[in-house]
Design a protein around this motif. Structure first.
Motif, PDB file in Angstrom:
ATOM      1  N   PRO A   1       0.929  -1.196  -0.005  1.00 38.48           N
ATOM      2  CA  PRO A   1      -0.082   0.210  -0.070  1.00 38.48           C
ATOM      3  C   PRO A   1       0.854   1.165   0.077  1.00 38.48           C
ATOM      4  CG  PRO A   1      -1.102  -1.895   1.597  1.00 38.48           C
ATOM      5  CD  PRO A   1       0.395  -1.945   1.222  1.00 38.48           C
ATOM      6  N   GLY A   2       0.411   2.127  -0.815  1.00 41.43           N
ATOM      7  CA  GLY A   2       1.385   3.632  -1.022  1.00 41.43           C
ATOM      8  C   GLY A   2       2.223   3.401  -1.973  1.00 41.43           C
ATOM      9  N   GLN A   3       2.714   2.386  -2.450  1.00 40.26           N
ATOM     10  CA  GLN A   3       3.972   2.144  -3.687  1.00 40.26           C
ATOM     11  C   GLN A   3       3.599   2.578  -4.840  1.00 40.26           C
ATOM     12  OE1 GLN A   3       5.351  -1.864  -3.728  1.00 40.26           O
ATOM     13  NE2 GLN A   3       7.172  -1.365  -4.444  1.00 40.26           N
ATOM     14  N   LEU A   4       2.095   2.368  -5.281  1.00 42.43           N
ATOM     15  CA  LEU A   4       1.640   2.704  -6.783  1.00 42.43           C
ATOM     16  C   LEU A   4       2.252   4.039  -7.151  1.00 42.43           C
ATOM     17  CD1 LEU A   4       0.306   1.497  -9.246  1.00 42.43           C
ATOM     18  CD2 LEU A   4      -1.873   2.455  -8.412  1.00 42.43           C
ATOM     19  N   PRO A   5       2.134   5.152  -6.575  1.00 43.34           N
ATOM     20  CA  PRO A   5       2.521   6.410  -7.058  1.00 43.34           C
ATOM     21  C   PRO A   5       4.133   6.387  -7.553  1.00 43.34           C
ATOM     22  CG  PRO A   5       0.987   6.860  -5.683  1.00 43.34           C
ATOM     23  CD  PRO A   5       1.384   5.453  -5.146  1.00 43.34           C
ATOM     24  N   ALA A   6       4.861   5.874  -6.785  1.00 44.18           N
ATOM     25  CA  ALA A   6       6.215   5.930  -6.828  1.00 44.18           C
ATOM     26  C   ALA A   6       6.693   5.024  -8.209  1.00 44.18           C
ATOM     27  CB  ALA A   6       6.897   5.097  -5.780  1.00 44.18           C
ATOM     28  N   LEU A   7       5.828   3.893  -8.268  1.00 49.23           N
ATOM     29  CA  LEU A   7       6.112   2.961  -9.384  1.00 49.23           C
ATOM     30  C   LEU A   7       5.627   3.366 -10.744  1.00 49.23           C
ATOM     31  CD1 LEU A   7       4.793  -0.512  -7.671  1.00 49.23           C
ATOM     32  CD2 LEU A   7       7.236   0.181  -8.384  1.00 49.23           C
ATOM     33  N   VAL A   8       4.690   4.222 -10.683  1.00 50.31           N
ATOM     34  CA  VAL A   8       4.170   4.849 -11.775  1.00 50.31           C
ATOM     35  C   VAL A   8       5.294   5.835 -12.381  1.00 50.31           C
ATOM     36  CG1 VAL A   8       2.342   6.336 -13.041  1.00 50.31           C
ATOM     37  CG2 VAL A   8       1.783   4.321 -11.653  1.00 50.31           C
ATOM     38  N   ARG A   9       5.746   6.770 -11.153  1.00 48.37           N
ATOM     39  CA  ARG A   9       6.730   7.871 -11.520  1.00 48.37           C
ATOM     40  C   ARG A   9       8.223   7.129 -11.917  1.00 48.37           C
ATOM     41  NH1 ARG A   9       5.943  10.196  -7.114  1.00 48.37           N
ATOM     42  NH2 ARG A   9       4.840  11.977  -7.633  1.00 48.37           N
ATOM     43  N   ALA A  10       8.486   6.183 -11.483  1.00 45.50           N
ATOM     44  CA  ALA A  10       9.765   5.511 -11.997  1.00 45.50           C
ATOM     45  C   ALA A  10       9.532   4.749 -13.401  1.00 45.50           C
ATOM     46  CB  ALA A  10      10.012   4.266 -11.071  1.00 45.50           C
ATOM     47  N   HIS A  11       8.373   4.325 -13.628  1.00 48.99           N
ATOM     48  CA  HIS A  11       8.308   3.458 -14.866  1.00 48.99           C
ATOM     49  C   HIS A  11       7.358   3.926 -15.906  1.00 48.99           C
ATOM     50  CE1 HIS A  11      10.198   0.198 -13.114  1.00 48.99           C
ATOM     51  NE2 HIS A  11       9.444   0.098 -12.065  1.00 48.99           N
ATOM     52  N   ARG A  12       7.000   5.339 -15.590  1.00 50.27           N
ATOM     53  CA  ARG A  12       5.967   6.100 -16.499  1.00 50.27           C
ATOM     54  C   ARG A  12       5.155   5.519 -17.449  1.00 50.27           C
ATOM     55  NH1 ARG A  12       7.334  10.988 -14.461  1.00 50.27           N
ATOM     56  NH2 ARG A  12       9.530  11.609 -14.520  1.00 50.27           N
ATOM     57  N   ILE A  13       4.922   4.464 -17.559  1.00 56.65           N
ATOM     58  CA  ILE A  13       4.034   3.822 -18.482  1.00 56.65           C
ATOM     59  C   ILE A  13       3.219   2.823 -17.876  1.00 56.65           C
ATOM     60  CG2 ILE A  13       3.424   2.335 -20.685  1.00 56.65           C
ATOM     61  CD1 ILE A  13       4.075   5.253 -21.257  1.00 56.65           C
ATOM     62  N   MET A  14       1.819   2.563 -17.865  1.00 60.05           N
ATOM     63  CA  MET A  14       0.980   1.648 -17.481  1.00 60.05           C
ATOM     64  C   MET A  14       0.305   1.125 -18.742  1.00 60.05           C
ATOM     65  SD  MET A  14      -2.297   1.240 -14.718  1.00 60.05           S
ATOM     66  CE  MET A  14      -1.296   1.687 -13.227  1.00 60.05           C
ATOM     67  N   ALA A  15       0.419   0.034 -19.070  1.00 55.88           N
ATOM     68  CA  ALA A  15      -0.281  -0.696 -20.224  1.00 55.88           C
ATOM     69  C   ALA A  15      -1.536  -1.086 -20.109  1.00 55.88           C
ATOM     70  CB  ALA A  15       0.585  -1.775 -20.745  1.00 55.88           C
ATOM     71  N   ILE A  16      -2.416  -0.750 -20.747  1.00 59.80           N
ATOM     72  CA  ILE A  16      -3.816  -1.132 -20.677  1.00 59.80           C
ATOM     73  C   ILE A  16      -4.142  -2.033 -21.699  1.00 59.80           C
ATOM     74  CG2 ILE A  16      -6.381  -0.343 -20.564  1.00 59.80           C
ATOM     75  CD1 ILE A  16      -4.982   2.591 -19.858  1.00 59.80           C
ATOM     76  N   ILE A  17      -4.483  -3.154 -21.157  1.00 58.27           N
ATOM     77  CA  ILE A  17      -5.002  -4.460 -22.117  1.00 58.27           C
ATOM     78  C   ILE A  17      -6.675  -4.615 -21.894  1.00 58.27           C
ATOM     79  CG2 ILE A  17      -4.810  -6.780 -22.775  1.00 58.27           C
ATOM     80  CD1 ILE A  17      -2.076  -6.969 -21.455  1.00 58.27           C
ATOM     81  N   ARG A  18      -7.182  -4.093 -23.141  1.00 60.76           N
ATOM     82  CA  ARG A  18      -8.709  -4.375 -23.040  1.00 60.76           C
ATOM     83  C   ARG A  18      -8.938  -5.280 -24.659  1.00 60.76           C
ATOM     84  NH1 ARG A  18     -12.657  -1.616 -20.577  1.00 60.76           N
ATOM     85  NH2 ARG A  18     -11.114   0.196 -20.176  1.00 60.76           N
ATOM     86  N   GLY A  19      -9.202  -6.501 -24.447  1.00 57.32           N
ATOM     87  CA  GLY A  19      -9.315  -7.088 -25.632  1.00 57.32           C
ATOM     88  C   GLY A  19     -10.640  -7.929 -25.707  1.00 57.32           C
TER      89      GLY A  19
END
Length: 214
Positions: A3-21
């Motif tokens: 908990p609380g880690q998601l913003p740091a991971l997004v900031r570090a990796h910049r991209i979240m892939a969205i799979i909708r198929g």
């Protein structure tokens, strides 16, 4: 993911892939290729057939340092199902009952919002970051205006965001971008995985450069 880690991971990796198929098998193959090519945050939307099974299977293939979450999480039951399938975070398209339920369960949540009121409501309900959606409606200037009164809220731009657009949103203050079509293309519907690899390498390269320059 803690908990609380998601913003740091997004900031570090910049991209979240969205799979909708439209295909469970293609969605799993898409997630596997994305992770192999360096995309570290992958969201499987619950509107994809067999999404929960896909999340579970992809988690089993995912190396340390990569994370799989559930998207289009709307209800409290959706949160419970996503957690049982092994999702490490949840993403919503709006301020829904799932936001507070995810917080109650200790699941990191990126909550969809568009207006200032929605962003504030989602953040106070326990969302770790706000997914500005659809970002393309207002553009980077709108994101900047929205951030000005809420410097404590991390924003991720989602909706109509490719590499060039992501760069502009980062300049406007976003910590990262959620990317569907420009990255995934038709791969989750059974399209070319070779073309997906090419796009994924381009996005991963850009994200690495953007992370280092932050």
């Amino acid at each position: 993911m803690q908990p609380g880690q998601l913003p740091a991971l997004v900031r570090a990796h910049r991209i979240m892939a969205i799979i909708r198929g439209t295909s469970q098998e293609a969605a799993l193959d898409t997630g596997r290729v994305l992770i192999e090519e360096g995309i570290r945050l992958v969201e499987i939307t619950l509107t994809t057939p067999g999404a929960l099974a896909t999340i579970e299977a992809l988690r089993a293939l995912t190396p340390e340092g990569s994370f799989v979450g559930a998207g289009t999480v709307l209800t409290e039951d959706d949160v419970a199902a996503a957690q049982s399938a092994g999702a490490e975070f949840v993403v919503t398209p709006a301020v829904t009952p799932s936001v507070a339920e995810a917080a109650r369960r200790g699941m990191p949540c990126a909550a969809g919002a568009f207006t200032a009121s929605e962003a504030y409501l989602a953040f106070t309900a326990g969302a770790e970051l706000i997914k500005l959606f659809p970002a393309s409606t207002g553009g980077p200037a709108y994101l900047k205006a929205l951030r000005d009164p809420f410097p404590q809220i991390p924003f991720m731009a989602v909706g109509g965001v490719g590499i060039s657009e992501a760069r502009a949103y980062l300049t406007a203050g976003a910590i990262g971008a959620g990317v569907g079509g420009p990255l995934v293309g038709d791969a989750a519907n059974g399209g070319s995985l070779d073309a997906l690899r090419h796009r994924a390498r381009a996005f991963a390269s850009w994200a690495g450069d953007a992370g280092e320059s932050s």
